[in-house]
Write a protein that holds these residues in place. Structure first.
Motif, mmCIF file in Angstrom:
data_model
loop_
_atom_site.group_PDB
_atom_site.id
_atom_site.type_symbol
_atom_site.label_atom_id
_atom_site.label_comp_id
_atom_site.label_asym_id
_atom_site.label_seq_id
_atom_site.Cartn_x
_atom_site.Cartn_y
_atom_site.Cartn_z
ATOM 1 N N ARG A 108 -32.567 -37.367 47.306
ATOM 2 C CA ARG A 108 -33.186 -37.904 46.088
ATOM 3 C C ARG A 108 -34.620 -37.369 45.957
ATOM 4 N NH1 ARG A 108 -36.726 -40.819 44.553
ATOM 5 N NH2 ARG A 108 -37.374 -41.452 46.647
ATOM 6 N N ARG A 109 -35.364 -37.386 47.057
ATOM 7 C CA ARG A 109 -36.753 -36.905 47.022
ATOM 8 C C ARG A 109 -36.789 -35.402 46.736
ATOM 9 N NH1 ARG A 109 -39.405 -35.794 51.042
ATOM 10 N NH2 ARG A 109 -37.950 -36.808 52.463
ATOM 11 N N VAL A 110 -35.884 -34.649 47.400
ATOM 12 C CA VAL A 110 -35.817 -33.198 47.163
ATOM 13 C C VAL A 110 -35.507 -32.933 45.685
ATOM 14 C CG1 VAL A 110 -34.422 -31.137 47.658
ATOM 15 C CG2 VAL A 110 -35.258 -32.567 49.537
ATOM 16 N N GLY A 111 -34.618 -33.744 45.120
ATOM 17 C CA GLY A 111 -34.269 -33.576 43.703
ATOM 18 C C GLY A 111 -35.467 -33.770 42.785
ATOM 19 N N GLY A 112 -36.441 -34.545 43.245
ATOM 20 C CA GLY A 112 -37.617 -34.809 42.431
ATOM 21 C C GLY A 112 -38.566 -33.624 42.314
ATOM 22 N N PHE A 113 -38.570 -32.743 43.298
ATOM 23 C CA PHE A 113 -39.514 -31.608 43.234
ATOM 24 C C PHE A 113 -38.818 -30.241 43.185
ATOM 25 C CE2 PHE A 113 -39.634 -32.868 47.884
ATOM 26 C CZ PHE A 113 -39.013 -31.745 48.415
ATOM 27 N N THR A 114 -37.477 -30.229 43.091
ATOM 28 C CA THR A 114 -36.742 -28.964 43.112
ATOM 29 C C THR A 114 -36.171 -28.676 41.728
ATOM 30 O OG1 THR A 114 -36.158 -29.380 45.417
ATOM 31 C CG2 THR A 114 -34.860 -27.713 44.255
ATOM 32 N N GLU A 115 -36.612 -27.600 41.115
ATOM 33 C CA GLU A 115 -36.260 -27.350 39.715
ATOM 34 C C GLU A 115 -34.917 -26.637 39.534
ATOM 35 O OE1 GLU A 115 -40.842 -27.111 38.046
ATOM 36 O OE2 GLU A 115 -39.672 -25.268 38.215
ATOM 37 N N THR A 116 -34.556 -25.745 40.439
ATOM 38 C CA THR A 116 -33.364 -24.918 40.194
ATOM 39 C C THR A 116 -32.205 -25.274 41.116
ATOM 40 O OG1 THR A 116 -34.789 -23.112 39.455
ATOM 41 C CG2 THR A 116 -32.512 -22.541 40.005
ATOM 42 N N LYS A 117 -32.443 -25.282 42.430
ATOM 43 C CA LYS A 117 -31.302 -25.567 43.319
ATOM 44 C C LYS A 117 -31.762 -25.943 44.726
ATOM 45 C CE LYS A 117 -30.490 -20.641 44.360
ATOM 46 N NZ LYS A 117 -29.495 -19.558 44.366
ATOM 47 N N LEU A 118 -30.852 -26.633 45.396
ATOM 48 C CA LEU A 118 -30.993 -26.948 46.820
ATOM 49 C C LEU A 118 -29.926 -26.143 47.547
ATOM 50 C CD1 LEU A 118 -31.723 -28.661 49.366
ATOM 51 C CD2 LEU A 118 -30.121 -30.380 48.508
ATOM 52 N N VAL A 119 -30.329 -25.392 48.569
ATOM 53 C CA VAL A 119 -29.369 -24.597 49.343
ATOM 54 C C VAL A 119 -29.410 -25.096 50.787
ATOM 55 C CG1 VAL A 119 -28.621 -22.259 49.954
ATOM 56 C CG2 VAL A 119 -29.870 -22.642 47.822
ATOM 57 N N PHE A 120 -28.238 -25.357 51.338
ATOM 58 C CA PHE A 120 -28.192 -25.921 52.700
ATOM 59 C C PHE A 120 -26.852 -25.581 53.327
ATOM 60 C CE2 PHE A 120 -25.327 -29.532 51.806
ATOM 61 C CZ PHE A 120 -25.361 -29.533 50.413
ATOM 62 N N ASP A 121 -26.764 -25.805 54.631
ATOM 63 C CA ASP A 121 -25.477 -25.572 55.281
ATOM 64 C C ASP A 121 -24.820 -26.902 55.628
ATOM 65 O OD1 ASP A 121 -27.239 -26.185 57.298
ATOM 66 O OD2 ASP A 121 -26.979 -24.318 58.384
ATOM 67 N N LEU A 122 -23.501 -26.873 55.658
ATOM 68 C CA LEU A 122 -22.733 -28.103 55.845
ATOM 69 C C LEU A 122 -21.544 -27.798 56.747
ATOM 70 C CD1 LEU A 122 -21.665 -30.380 52.860
ATOM 71 C CD2 LEU A 122 -20.220 -30.025 54.831
ATOM 72 N N ASN A 123 -21.513 -28.475 57.868
ATOM 73 C CA ASN A 123 -20.400 -28.328 58.805
ATOM 74 C C ASN A 123 -19.301 -29.315 58.374
ATOM 75 O OD1 ASN A 123 -18.622 -28.663 60.911
ATOM 76 N ND2 ASN A 123 -20.175 -28.614 62.507
ATOM 77 N N PRO A 124 -18.171 -28.797 57.872
ATOM 78 C CA PRO A 124 -17.153 -29.718 57.333
ATOM 79 C C PRO A 124 -16.428 -30.507 58.410
ATOM 80 C CG PRO A 124 -16.330 -27.456 57.290
ATOM 81 C CD PRO A 124 -17.758 -27.382 57.772
ATOM 82 N N ARG A 125 -16.647 -30.157 59.662
ATOM 83 C CA ARG A 125 -16.042 -30.939 60.737
ATOM 84 C C ARG A 125 -16.944 -32.119 61.130
ATOM 85 N NH1 ARG A 125 -16.281 -26.003 61.294
ATOM 86 N NH2 ARG A 125 -17.853 -26.011 62.925
ATOM 87 N N GLN A 126 -18.202 -32.042 60.679
ATOM 88 C CA GLN A 126 -19.172 -33.097 61.004
ATOM 89 C C GLN A 126 -19.385 -34.046 59.826
ATOM 90 O OE1 GLN A 126 -22.964 -31.388 62.041
ATOM 91 N NE2 GLN A 126 -23.715 -33.254 62.984
ATOM 92 N N TYR A 127 -19.327 -33.481 58.604
ATOM 93 C CA TYR A 127 -19.577 -34.289 57.406
ATOM 94 C C TYR A 127 -18.413 -34.142 56.438
ATOM 95 C CZ TYR A 127 -24.403 -34.242 59.062
ATOM 96 O OH TYR A 127 -25.525 -34.362 59.819
ATOM 97 N N ARG A 128 -18.103 -35.223 55.715
ATOM 98 C CA ARG A 128 -17.111 -35.131 54.640
ATOM 99 C C ARG A 128 -17.794 -34.572 53.404
ATOM 100 N NH1 ARG A 128 -13.033 -38.767 53.309
ATOM 101 N NH2 ARG A 128 -14.484 -39.476 51.722
ATOM 102 N N VAL A 129 -17.207 -33.500 52.856
ATOM 103 C CA VAL A 129 -17.819 -32.859 51.691
ATOM 104 C C VAL A 129 -17.988 -33.875 50.557
ATOM 105 C CG1 VAL A 129 -17.506 -31.085 49.916
ATOM 106 C CG2 VAL A 129 -16.972 -30.560 52.315
ATOM 107 N N ASP A 130 -17.003 -34.758 50.368
ATOM 108 C CA ASP A 130 -17.085 -35.723 49.266
ATOM 109 C C ASP A 130 -18.258 -36.697 49.442
ATOM 110 O OD1 ASP A 130 -15.054 -34.567 47.899
ATOM 111 O OD2 ASP A 130 -13.526 -36.019 48.495
#
Ligand code: SAM
Length: 191
Positions: A108-130
């Motif tokens: 939420r905080r990142v969304g407040g100061f980021t105008e175009t996009k957030l890029v990050f990595d996501l391990n699908p075995r650790q986190y549920r994409v949904d």
């Protein structure tokens, strides 16, 4: 030897591959765009984003000192509270989302100061994409693209082979069931 050089078998290949996706995945970044790299380590990614204005943040004084010794713009700070001095076009978080005390609040905080996009990595075995998608939507990022990121940390494959493998669709997704992560770009429909 710097942290990036010990963390990655082929730091230049790995970070160049990541940097290309930071620019190209989702809405394309333009020359001069500002990038905030949260939990940036020694800021090695900066060397592969020469057209953008890079600012890294890391909680470790040793990482910050190492980054600055290499001439990179990096400040000490905690991703759980850091606010950049002015809005940025892209925020990146690599191998560090798990340091979030409250992921939804961080996004939420990142969304407040980021105008175009957030890029990050996501391990699908650790986190549920949904689950992550729901937190992103709560932060105002209603679009999410996922790209299999198949560059290994501990080996140095030809980049062209990695790029070809990442485009294989079902094979790439099968690999993600055992190893590797998605590289994700979250943005707004209106971005
Ligand atoms: C695995 S390294 C990843 C570095 C870099 N992002 C990369 O992918 O090459 C994790 C980094 O997160 C930093 N870190 C850990 N907790 C943090 C926090 N709360 N705020 C900012 N940085 C943090 C560590 O100092 C370390 O440099």
């Amino acid at each position: 030897m710097s942290w990036s050089q010990t963390a990655y078998a082929d730091p230049a290949g790995y970070l160049a591959h990541r940097a290309r996706l930071v620019v190209e995945l989702g809405p394309r970044l333009r020359p001069g765009d500002r990038i905030l790299d949260l939990a940036c380590g020694d800021g090695g990614l900066a060397d592969f984003l020469p057209e953008q204005r890079y600012l890294g943040v890391d909680a470790s004084p040793e990482m910050v000192a190492s980054a600055r010794a290499a001439g990179r713009d990096v400040v000490e700070g905690d991703l759980n509270g850091y606010e950049p001095p002015e809005p940025v076009q892209a925020t990146t978080i690599f191998r560090a989302v798990y340091y979030a005390r409250d992921r939804r609040e961080l996004l939420r905080r990142v969304g407040g100061f980021t105008e175009t996009k957030l890029v990050f990595d996501l391990n699908p075995r650790q986190y549920r994409v949904d689950d992550v998608r729901a937190d992103l939507e709560a932060a105002g990022f209603d679009r999410l693209v996922l790209h299999p990121f198949l560059f290994p940390q501990r080996h140095a494959p030809p980049a062209a082979v990695v790029r070809a493998l990442e485009r294989t669709g079902p094979l790439a997704r099968a690999l993600l069931r055992a190893r590797f992560s998605y590289l994700c770009a979250a943005f707004r429909t209106t971005a």
